[in-house]
Design an enzyme around this catalytic site. Structure first.
Site, PDB file in Angstrom:
ATOM      1  N   LYS A  22      26.515 -56.444 -20.398  1.00 34.17           N
ATOM      2  CA  LYS A  22      26.107 -58.294 -19.916  1.00 34.17           C
ATOM      3  C   LYS A  22      25.163 -58.033 -20.911  1.00 34.17           C
ATOM      4  CE  LYS A  22      21.552 -57.055 -18.464  1.00 34.17           C
ATOM      5  NZ  LYS A  22      20.581 -58.089 -18.696  1.00 34.17           N
ATOM      6  N   ASN A  23      24.183 -57.302 -22.017  1.00 36.67           N
ATOM      7  CA  ASN A  23      23.443 -58.252 -23.112  1.00 36.67           C
ATOM      8  C   ASN A  23      24.305 -58.777 -24.304  1.00 36.67           C
ATOM      9  OD1 ASN A  23      21.444 -57.066 -21.267  1.00 36.67           O
ATOM     10  ND2 ASN A  23      21.107 -55.298 -22.992  1.00 36.67           N
ATOM     11  N   CYS A 126       6.407 -60.860 -16.535  1.00 41.52           N
ATOM     12  CA  CYS A 126       8.384 -59.982 -16.361  1.00 41.52           C
ATOM     13  C   CYS A 126       7.267 -59.082 -15.541  1.00 41.52           C
ATOM     14  CB  CYS A 126       8.769 -59.351 -17.738  1.00 41.52           C
ATOM     15  SG  CYS A 126      10.268 -58.675 -17.773  1.00 41.52           S
ATOM     16  N   ARG A 131       6.229 -59.259 -22.816  1.00 43.56           N
ATOM     17  CA  ARG A 131       7.234 -60.405 -23.459  1.00 43.56           C
ATOM     18  C   ARG A 131       7.011 -61.512 -23.455  1.00 43.56           C
ATOM     19  NH1 ARG A 131      12.653 -58.096 -19.940  1.00 43.56           N
ATOM     20  NH2 ARG A 131      13.272 -57.937 -21.799  1.00 43.56           N
ATOM     21  N   ASP A 316      16.507 -48.995 -22.480  1.00 41.49           N
ATOM     22  CA  ASP A 316      17.601 -49.316 -21.428  1.00 41.49           C
ATOM     23  C   ASP A 316      18.487 -48.300 -20.999  1.00 41.49           C
ATOM     24  OD1 ASP A 316      16.650 -52.273 -21.333  1.00 41.49           O
ATOM     25  OD2 ASP A 316      18.578 -52.600 -22.606  1.00 41.49           O
ATOM     26  N   ARG A 408      22.294 -57.500 -10.848  1.00 43.52           N
ATOM     27  CA  ARG A 408      22.350 -58.163 -11.790  1.00 43.52           C
ATOM     28  C   ARG A 408      22.891 -57.915 -13.472  1.00 43.52           C
ATOM     29  NH1 ARG A 408      16.297 -57.763 -13.735  1.00 43.52           N
ATOM     30  NH2 ARG A 408      18.211 -58.599 -15.829  1.00 43.52           N
TER      31      ARG A 408
HETATM   32  C1  UD1 Z   1      16.768 -57.011 -24.884  1.00 43.94           C
HETATM   33  C2  UD1 Z   1      17.428 -56.703 -23.616  1.00 43.94           C
HETATM   34  C3  UD1 Z   1      16.659 -56.182 -23.155  1.00 43.94           C
HETATM   35  C4  UD1 Z   1      16.016 -54.363 -23.686  1.00 43.94           C
HETATM   36  C5  UD1 Z   1      16.014 -55.428 -25.394  1.00 43.94           C
HETATM   37  C6  UD1 Z   1      15.414 -54.776 -26.508  1.00 43.94           C
HETATM   38  C7  UD1 Z   1      19.320 -58.871 -23.714  1.00 43.94           C
HETATM   39  C8  UD1 Z   1      19.638 -59.630 -22.595  1.00 43.94           C
HETATM   40  N1  UD1 Z   1      17.917 -57.588 -22.872  1.00 43.94           N
HETATM   41  O1  UD1 Z   1      15.564 -57.712 -24.441  1.00 43.94           O
HETATM   42  O2  UD1 Z   1      18.023 -54.872 -22.601  1.00 43.94           O
HETATM   43  O3  UD1 Z   1      15.230 -53.347 -22.745  1.00 43.94           O
HETATM   44  O4  UD1 Z   1      16.455 -56.125 -25.858  1.00 43.94           O
HETATM   45  O5  UD1 Z   1      16.279 -53.410 -26.338  1.00 43.94           O
HETATM   46  O6  UD1 Z   1      19.964 -58.439 -24.427  1.00 43.94           O
HETATM   47  N2  UD1 Z   1       8.559 -59.624 -28.571  1.00 43.94           N
HETATM   48  C9  UD1 Z   1       7.853 -60.225 -29.165  1.00 43.94           C
HETATM   49  N3  UD1 Z   1       7.546 -61.537 -29.479  1.00 43.94           N
HETATM   50  C10 UD1 Z   1       8.661 -62.090 -29.119  1.00 43.94           C
HETATM   51  C11 UD1 Z   1       9.787 -60.908 -28.420  1.00 43.94           C
HETATM   52  C12 UD1 Z   1       9.799 -60.212 -28.319  1.00 43.94           C
HETATM   53  O7  UD1 Z   1       6.202 -59.454 -29.144  1.00 43.94           O
HETATM   54  O8  UD1 Z   1       8.748 -63.458 -29.197  1.00 43.94           O
HETATM   55  C13 UD1 Z   1       8.492 -58.153 -27.929  1.00 43.94           C
HETATM   56  C14 UD1 Z   1       8.827 -58.015 -26.791  1.00 43.94           C
HETATM   57  O9  UD1 Z   1       8.004 -57.851 -26.210  1.00 43.94           O
HETATM   58  C15 UD1 Z   1       8.797 -56.041 -26.858  1.00 43.94           C
HETATM   59  C16 UD1 Z   1       9.914 -56.471 -27.874  1.00 43.94           C
HETATM   60  O10 UD1 Z   1       9.717 -57.910 -28.889  1.00 43.94           O
HETATM   61  O11 UD1 Z   1       8.317 -55.212 -26.630  1.00 43.94           O
HETATM   62  C17 UD1 Z   1      11.158 -56.097 -28.431  1.00 43.94           C
HETATM   63  O12 UD1 Z   1      12.079 -57.370 -27.667  1.00 43.94           O
HETATM   64  P1  UD1 Z   1      12.923 -57.883 -27.463  1.00 43.94           P
HETATM   65  O13 UD1 Z   1      13.932 -57.228 -28.761  1.00 43.94           O
HETATM   66  O14 UD1 Z   1      12.830 -59.516 -28.145  1.00 43.94           O
HETATM   67  O15 UD1 Z   1      13.936 -57.773 -25.972  1.00 43.94           O
HETATM   68  P2  UD1 Z   1      14.793 -58.971 -25.247  1.00 43.94           P
HETATM   69  O16 UD1 Z   1      15.232 -59.744 -25.963  1.00 43.94           O
HETATM   70  O17 UD1 Z   1      13.588 -59.226 -23.665  1.00 43.94           O
END
Ligand code: UD1
Length: 429
Positions: A22-23, A126, A131, A316, A408
């Site tokens: 999915k990711n 979320c 996030r 995850d 999902r």
């Molecule tokens: C992706 C995965 C999700 C997984 C996560 C971490 C997908 C669709 N989803 O989510 O399943 O749990 O990676 O491996 O691929 N953060 C910030 N600022 C930002 C963006 C992120 O502070 O602008 C923080 C988030 O709050 C979190 C951390 O960075 O604490 C990691 O998040 P991130 O790697 O961005 O997760 P996703 O890409 O949303």
């Protein structure tokens, strides 16, 4: 609303085919917006999140077609799907669509790169933490975009196009890495991104972008270099196997006992999680066909674990591993370092008889000899599946409510588990 009903106590034996990730599927589908030509994705999983993203892409004017089938026909979310963004009809991604799935915010990268503008709703709160999107916006600003936040929307423009840059992410983010990498493919000149996510899905996206004519090197390391090109073209790409689905079923058989072949799974995509399972007393054998996981008669050993960005233990799989530890001999400590509020499964596991105490980001799990079935529900995808895993061993009946979370991210979950001997079914109310 549907629920999943499980009668615990059966061992799992047989073969579980692993679906496309999915990711990886989500960013790959979004990448199709970067070219007017057709991007064909093989092994695309049939999931609610993929369907939600199709709706968003359609809104932007992306045409999609299942190979051999016409749009709108039954079974349209088949395995080989063609995405064609001949023209981007609309550069706005509205709240009604983006609020359903956070990853849809990622369309901002291709919109800026190809159309030099985009208006994308903020994804909002979320269940697993705040996030924020600061890392996305900062990296796109570094690429020359002007960005304002107005009425809940990110309004971005880059007159004359994006420009290559050197940007170091202050924190590792999978999504922000995907977006900056996609945006930089069509920027003028070279972009160097530092402290990038090393997840296999980032590597898969880079591979697909390169097949589309991009010039990306270093994906899978902490520094990615992108030499901007004027145009991308179509390609055919196979989505890599889902490492979270793999880990989930590996943990399920670790929990119930038995012997399962995870067909098509790749051990290198989740080595740390597999090593952790071995420490917990589970047998893991890579084979030509995938990964064989078994536990026959041995006790589960309490094992400490801390989530980390790849190649560490994936967040995850944290909920599923915690479910496993509820039945281990002794006390284990689990630390969540990625998301600040990802322990919602704890109180539900407690309803099944688990003994878990929380202190901030740390959980202490005291193994028990038996779980007992109960009605439970969860507020996110991975937490939901941890309750299914616990239900597979809990005495009596466990009913997992709010099944849409499972839909999902897990393709044909009940079918895959019942084919291996689990007593599990979906009940519609
Ligand atoms: C992706 C995965 C999700 C997984 C996560 C971490 C997908 C669709 N989803 O989510 O399943 O749990 O990676 O491996 O691929 N953060 C910030 N600022 C930002 C963006 C992120 O502070 O602008 C923080 C988030 O709050 C979190 C951390 O960075 O604490 C990691 O998040 P991130 O790697 O961005 O997760 P996703 O890409 O949303």
């Amino acid at each position: 609303m549907d629920s999943i009903v499980i009668t615990g106590g059966n061992r799992l034996n047989g073969t579980i085919p692993i679906s496309g990730a999915k990711n990886a599927a989500l960013p790959l589908m979004i990448a199709s917006m970067l070219t007017a030509e057709t991007v064909t994705l093989e092994n695309l999983p049939d999931l609610a999140d993929v369907e939600s993203l199709v709706r968003i892409l359609t809104n932007h004017g992306v045409d999609f077609q299942v190979e051999g089938k016409r749009k709108g026909q039954a079974g349209q979310m088949g395995r080989v799907v063609k995405f064609t963004a001949g023209e981007i009809a609309d550069t706005t991604a509205p709240y009604e669509l983006v609020s359903k799935m956070r990853a849809s915010f990622w369309v901002l990268g291709p919109l800026l790169a190809r159309c030099h503008e985009g208006r994308v709703s903020l994804p909002g709160g979320c269940a697993i933490g705040t996030r924020p999107v600061d890392l996305f916006l900062d990296s796109l600003r570094a690429l020359g975009a002007k960005i304002e936040v107005e009425n809940g929307y990110v309004v971005a423009s880059a007159e004359g196009g994006l420009i290559g840059t050197h940007f170091k992410f202050p924190k590792v983010s999978v999504g922000a890495t995907h977006v900056a990498m996609m945006a930089a493919t069509l920027a003028k000149g070279q972009t160097v991104l530092e402290n990038t996510a090393r997840e296999p899905e980032v590597v898969d996206l880079a591979k697909c972008l390169n097949a589309m004519g991009a010039k990306i090197s270093g994906a899978g390391t902490s520094t990615i270099t992108i030499d901007g090109v004027e145009k991308l073209h179509g390609c055919r790409h196979r989505v890599l196997p889902d490492r979270i689905e793999t880990g989930t079923y590996a943990i399920a058989v670790a929990m119930t006992g038995g012997d399962i072949l995870l067909k098509g799974a790749q051990p290198d995509l989740l080595q740390e999680a597999l090593d952790t399972l071995v420490r917990a007393g589970v047998t893991v054998e890579p084979t030509n066909e995938g990964i064989r996981v078994s536990r026959n008669g041995t006790d589960l050993i309490a094992t400490d674990m801390e989530t980390q960005p790849f190649p560490g233990f994936p967040t995850d799989l944290q909920a599923q591993f915690m479910a496993l530890m509820t039945m281990a001999k002794g006390t284990s400590h689990i630390k969540e370092t990625i998301f600040e509020n990802r322990f919602m499964h704890v109180q539900e596991l407690a309803r099944l008889g688990a003994k878990i105490s929380l202190d901030g980001q740390d959980a202490t799990v005291e193994g028990v000899s038996e779980l007992t079935g109960a009605p439970v529900m969860a507020t996110d995808l991975r937490a939901s599946v941890s309750l299914v895993i616990a239900g597979l061993v809990a005495k009596g009946t466990t009913t997992v409510n709010r099944v849409y979370h499972l839909d999902r991210g897990f393709e044909r979950l009940e079918e895959k588990l019942s084919n291996c001997g689990a007593t599990i079914s979906r009940v519609s109310e």
